[in-house]
Write a protein that holds these residues in place. Sequence first.
Motif, mmCIF file in Angstrom:
data_model
loop_
_atom_site.group_PDB
_atom_site.id
_atom_site.type_symbol
_atom_site.label_atom_id
_atom_site.label_comp_id
_atom_site.label_asym_id
_atom_site.label_seq_id
_atom_site.Cartn_x
_atom_site.Cartn_y
_atom_site.Cartn_z
ATOM 1 N N ILE A 89 -6.041 -9.487 11.095
ATOM 2 C CA ILE A 89 -6.097 -10.919 10.782
ATOM 3 C C ILE A 89 -6.512 -11.087 9.328
ATOM 4 C CG2 ILE A 89 -7.292 -13.091 11.318
ATOM 5 C CD1 ILE A 89 -7.302 -12.318 14.174
ATOM 6 N N CYS A 90 -5.732 -11.883 8.617
ATOM 7 C CA CYS A 90 -6.030 -12.085 7.198
ATOM 8 C C CYS A 90 -7.211 -13.033 7.048
ATOM 9 C CB CYS A 90 -4.803 -12.654 6.492
ATOM 10 S SG CYS A 90 -5.141 -12.905 4.743
ATOM 11 N N ARG A 91 -8.148 -12.607 6.169
ATOM 12 C CA ARG A 91 -9.309 -13.460 5.912
ATOM 13 C C ARG A 91 -9.328 -13.927 4.464
ATOM 14 N NH1 ARG A 91 -11.241 -16.381 7.861
ATOM 15 N NH2 ARG A 91 -13.494 -16.110 7.614
ATOM 16 N N ALA A 94 -6.348 -18.566 1.547
ATOM 17 C CA ALA A 94 -5.311 -19.435 2.120
ATOM 18 C C ALA A 94 -5.354 -19.385 3.647
ATOM 19 C CB ALA A 94 -3.935 -19.017 1.613
ATOM 20 N N CYS A 95 -5.510 -18.190 4.187
ATOM 21 C CA CYS A 95 -5.532 -18.044 5.648
ATOM 22 C C CYS A 95 -6.830 -18.602 6.230
ATOM 23 C CB CYS A 95 -5.331 -16.588 6.037
ATOM 24 S SG CYS A 95 -3.650 -16.021 5.686
ATOM 25 N N HIS A 96 -7.914 -18.417 5.509
ATOM 26 C CA HIS A 96 -9.194 -18.959 5.977
ATOM 27 C C HIS A 96 -9.097 -20.487 6.071
ATOM 28 C CE1 HIS A 96 -13.496 -19.495 6.493
ATOM 29 N NE2 HIS A 96 -13.443 -20.416 5.542
ATOM 30 N N ALA A 140 -7.997 -8.444 3.457
ATOM 31 C CA ALA A 140 -8.343 -9.421 2.416
ATOM 32 C C ALA A 140 -7.191 -10.372 2.128
ATOM 33 C CB ALA A 140 -8.759 -8.699 1.151
ATOM 34 N N CYS A 141 -5.963 -9.888 2.124
ATOM 35 C CA CYS A 141 -4.789 -10.739 1.884
ATOM 36 C C CYS A 141 -3.542 -9.881 2.087
ATOM 37 C CB CYS A 141 -4.805 -11.290 0.454
ATOM 38 S SG CYS A 141 -3.325 -12.276 0.033
ATOM 39 N N PHE A 142 -2.569 -10.411 2.791
ATOM 40 C CA PHE A 142 -1.319 -9.672 3.002
ATOM 41 C C PHE A 142 -0.324 -9.936 1.873
ATOM 42 C CE2 PHE A 142 -2.556 -9.741 7.587
ATOM 43 C CZ PHE A 142 -2.468 -8.386 7.823
ATOM 44 N N GLY A 143 -0.681 -10.840 0.965
ATOM 45 C CA GLY A 143 0.274 -11.215 -0.084
ATOM 46 C C GLY A 143 1.369 -12.115 0.470
ATOM 47 N N GLN A 144 1.105 -12.765 1.573
ATOM 48 C CA GLN A 144 2.093 -13.662 2.208
ATOM 49 C C GLN A 144 1.434 -15.022 2.421
ATOM 50 O OE1 GLN A 144 5.165 -12.685 3.208
ATOM 51 N NE2 GLN A 144 5.040 -10.467 3.129
ATOM 52 N N CYS A 145 0.725 -15.476 1.404
ATOM 53 C CA CYS A 145 -0.138 -16.657 1.571
ATOM 54 C C CYS A 145 0.629 -17.907 1.985
ATOM 55 C CB CYS A 145 -0.921 -16.912 0.295
ATOM 56 S SG CYS A 145 -1.759 -15.436 -0.308
ATOM 57 N N ALA A 146 1.912 -17.994 1.613
ATOM 58 C CA ALA A 146 2.704 -19.176 1.989
ATOM 59 C C ALA A 146 2.862 -19.266 3.502
ATOM 60 C CB ALA A 146 4.064 -19.120 1.315
HETATM 61 S S1 FES Z 1 -4.648 -15.216 2.071
HETATM 62 FE FE1 FES Z 1 -3.685 -14.589 3.905
HETATM 63 S S2 FES Z 1 -1.835 -13.723 3.217
HETATM 64 FE FE2 FES Z 1 -2.872 -14.250 1.405
#
Ligand code: FES
Length: 179
Positions: A89-91, A94-96, A140-146
């Motif tokens: 799970i991305c934290r 953007a995901c948070h 931390a981030c998948f690089g798919q924030c959109a």
């Molecule tokens: S913050 Fe979740 S994919 Fe970038």
Amino acid sequence: MLTTTGRAAQDAGEHAFIDEVIARRAGRPGALLGILEDVQEHTPHKYLCSDDLRYIAARTGTPLSQIFSVVAFYALFNREPQGEHTIAICRGTACHTRGSRNLLEKLRLDFGLTADADGAQADKLTLTTRDRKFTLRTVACFGQCALAPVVELDHRICGHMNEQALAREVKALVEEKRS
Ligand code: FES
């Protein structure tokens, strides 16, 4: 439980596999990373145990400290046995903002996973269920924030997740395995 003879046979088999991987990868760029990846992938619970790391160090002539540093540096390497399925799970921000904490808490509750006092609030965690069916981790981030909030299920990225969709995906993982 394995007998001493069974354990020795298992070690011999594992060592033969590692020897074969080293022979195949030797001299190539990034050989050590490739060897570690192959060995981890070959292990039933997808992790690198100390015995295997020591064997790789001895056979490749690489200092053990260097091998431990590489394994600690790259998030893809696991030092603990992993579940049959991995849910990440991305934290990231953007995901948070779009509710990833709730997704994480819901799964922890469903899986009966508790973190220790420090881990309870940590944004970086890896927890495996007692039956080793699931490993739940944060990234931390998948690089798919959109696509936030983003969850990765067994290496498949799923975007715009909500609790209901996640529950369906988890159920599908279990049923997929059974079929
Ligand atoms: S913050 Fe979740 S994919 Fe970038």
